[in-house]
Write a protein that holds these residues in place. Structure first.
Motif, short mmCIF file in Angstrom:
data_model
loop_
_atom_site.label_atom_id
_atom_site.label_comp_id
_atom_site.label_asym_id
_atom_site.label_seq_id
_atom_site.Cartn_x
_atom_site.Cartn_y
_atom_site.Cartn_z
N ILE A 35 0.75 -1.30 0.03
CA ILE A 35 -0.03 -0.22 -0.02
C ILE A 35 0.93 1.24 -0.08
O ILE A 35 0.46 2.33 -0.80
CB ILE A 35 -0.87 -0.02 1.13
N ILE A 36 1.78 1.30 0.89
CA ILE A 36 2.80 2.50 0.71
C ILE A 36 3.49 2.62 -0.63
O ILE A 36 3.68 3.86 -0.88
CB ILE A 36 3.98 2.18 1.95
N LEU A 37 3.97 1.57 -0.87
CA LEU A 37 4.58 1.64 -2.42
C LEU A 37 3.80 2.14 -3.48
O LEU A 37 4.17 3.28 -4.24
CB LEU A 37 5.13 0.49 -2.80
N THR A 38 2.49 1.64 -3.48
CA THR A 38 1.34 2.04 -4.45
C THR A 38 1.15 3.61 -4.22
O THR A 38 1.24 4.43 -5.45
CB THR A 38 0.18 1.28 -4.58
N ASP A 39 0.78 3.82 -3.09
CA ASP A 39 0.40 5.59 -2.50
C ASP A 39 1.70 6.35 -3.03
O ASP A 39 1.43 7.46 -3.68
CB ASP A 39 0.11 5.41 -1.41
N SER A 40 2.96 5.79 -2.95
CA SER A 40 4.05 6.76 -3.00
C SER A 40 4.31 7.02 -4.50
O SER A 40 4.85 8.03 -4.78
CB SER A 40 5.44 6.20 -2.38
N ILE A 41 3.82 6.15 -5.44
CA ILE A 41 4.13 6.19 -6.90
C ILE A 41 2.95 6.96 -7.41
O ILE A 41 3.01 6.92 -8.80
CB ILE A 41 4.85 4.98 -7.53
N GLY A 42 1.78 7.03 -7.08
CA GLY A 42 0.50 7.35 -7.27
C GLY A 42 0.54 8.45 -8.17
O GLY A 42 -0.13 8.30 -9.53
N ALA A 43 1.09 9.58 -8.07
CA ALA A 43 1.22 10.70 -8.92
C ALA A 43 2.17 10.40 -10.27
O ALA A 43 1.79 10.99 -11.38
CB ALA A 43 1.95 12.03 -7.91
N VAL A 44 3.19 9.75 -10.01
CA VAL A 44 3.78 9.39 -11.05
C VAL A 44 3.09 8.51 -12.08
O VAL A 44 2.96 8.57 -13.38
CB VAL A 44 5.47 8.54 -10.86
N LEU A 45 2.36 7.54 -11.42
CA LEU A 45 1.56 6.63 -12.39
C LEU A 45 0.34 7.49 -13.14
O LEU A 45 0.07 7.19 -14.08
CB LEU A 45 0.97 5.62 -11.51
N GLU A 46 -0.15 8.37 -12.36
CA GLU A 46 -1.17 9.51 -12.92
C GLU A 46 -0.88 10.05 -14.20
O GLU A 46 -1.53 10.29 -15.27
CB GLU A 46 -1.84 10.23 -12.10
N LYS A 47 0.52 10.56 -14.24
CA LYS A 47 1.08 11.30 -15.03
C LYS A 47 1.63 10.57 -16.38
O LYS A 47 1.30 10.83 -17.39
CB LYS A 47 2.53 11.86 -14.60
N GLN A 53 -4.58 3.31 -17.77
CA GLN A 53 -4.20 2.00 -18.42
C GLN A 53 -3.28 1.39 -17.75
O GLN A 53 -2.02 1.30 -18.36
CB GLN A 53 -3.80 2.19 -19.87
N TYR A 54 -3.30 0.94 -16.66
CA TYR A 54 -2.43 0.11 -15.79
C TYR A 54 -3.04 -0.66 -14.74
O TYR A 54 -4.01 -0.39 -14.53
CB TYR A 54 -1.31 1.08 -15.34
N ALA A 55 -2.01 -1.46 -14.38
CA ALA A 55 -2.80 -2.41 -13.27
C ALA A 55 -1.54 -2.68 -12.03
O ALA A 55 -0.39 -2.57 -12.56
CB ALA A 55 -3.17 -3.80 -13.65
N ILE A 56 -1.93 -2.66 -10.81
CA ILE A 56 -1.00 -3.16 -9.92
C ILE A 56 -1.77 -4.08 -9.04
O ILE A 56 -2.72 -4.36 -8.65
CB ILE A 56 -1.11 -1.83 -8.77
N SER A 77 4.27 -12.60 -6.92
CA SER A 77 5.09 -11.33 -6.56
C SER A 77 4.47 -10.76 -5.39
O SER A 77 3.24 -10.63 -5.58
CB SER A 77 5.30 -10.43 -7.78
N ASP A 78 5.10 -10.13 -4.57
CA ASP A 78 4.85 -9.23 -3.34
C ASP A 78 4.07 -8.09 -4.01
O ASP A 78 3.02 -7.45 -3.35
CB ASP A 78 5.94 -8.86 -2.35
N TRP A 79 4.35 -7.44 -4.90
CA TRP A 79 3.94 -6.36 -5.39
C TRP A 79 4.10 -6.33 -7.14
O TRP A 79 5.43 -6.93 -7.30
CB TRP A 79 4.49 -5.13 -4.91
N PHE A 80 3.56 -5.99 -8.06
CA PHE A 80 3.88 -5.77 -9.43
C PHE A 80 2.95 -4.80 -9.96
O PHE A 80 1.96 -4.43 -9.54
CB PHE A 80 3.70 -7.04 -10.11
N TYR A 81 3.37 -4.00 -11.24
CA TYR A 81 2.89 -3.10 -12.08
C TYR A 81 2.96 -3.64 -13.54
O TYR A 81 3.93 -4.16 -13.76
CB TYR A 81 3.84 -1.84 -11.91
N VAL A 82 1.74 -3.50 -14.05
CA VAL A 82 1.57 -3.87 -15.55
C VAL A 82 1.19 -2.77 -16.23
O VAL A 82 -0.05 -2.31 -16.00
CB VAL A 82 0.87 -5.06 -15.68
#
Length: 89
Positions: A35-47, A53-56, A77-82
């Motif tokens: 959750i911390i990882l996803t929240d911390s890169i949220g702004a980058v993913l939105e940009k 068009q992505y999945a976590i 995987s503990d966490w992944f981004y596609v």
């Protein structure tokens, strides 16, 4: 290159693959860390993906090779981004 290797004629679908390997999660911090990882890169993913068009995901079995038993060809995987995945309703 693949001499002597036989490939199945039909790949299994999701109903034919195990949903669990029977092991217990040993690190109870994995979920909060994800959750911390996803929240911390949220702004980058939105940009990067203004169209969403992505999945976590986390702790999902990804079958990447055909093995017997099937669990040997799976990684959770503990966490992944596609990238380039349509958002779901």
């Amino acid at each position: 290159m693949y001499q002597g290797v036989t490939f199945p004629t039909k790949l299994p679908d999701h109903t034919e693959l195990p949903e669990s390997d029977g092991t217990v999660v040993k690190n109870f911090q994995e979920h909060p860390q994800s959750i911390i990882l996803t929240d911390s890169i949220g702004a980058v993913l939105e940009k990067r993906h203004p169209d969403g068009q992505y999945a976590i995901g986390q702790d999902s079995g990804i079958y990447w090779r055909i093995t017997d038993p099937p669990e040997r060809g799976c990684e959770a995987s503990d966490w992944f981004y596609v990238p380039n995945v349509p958002p779901l309703l």
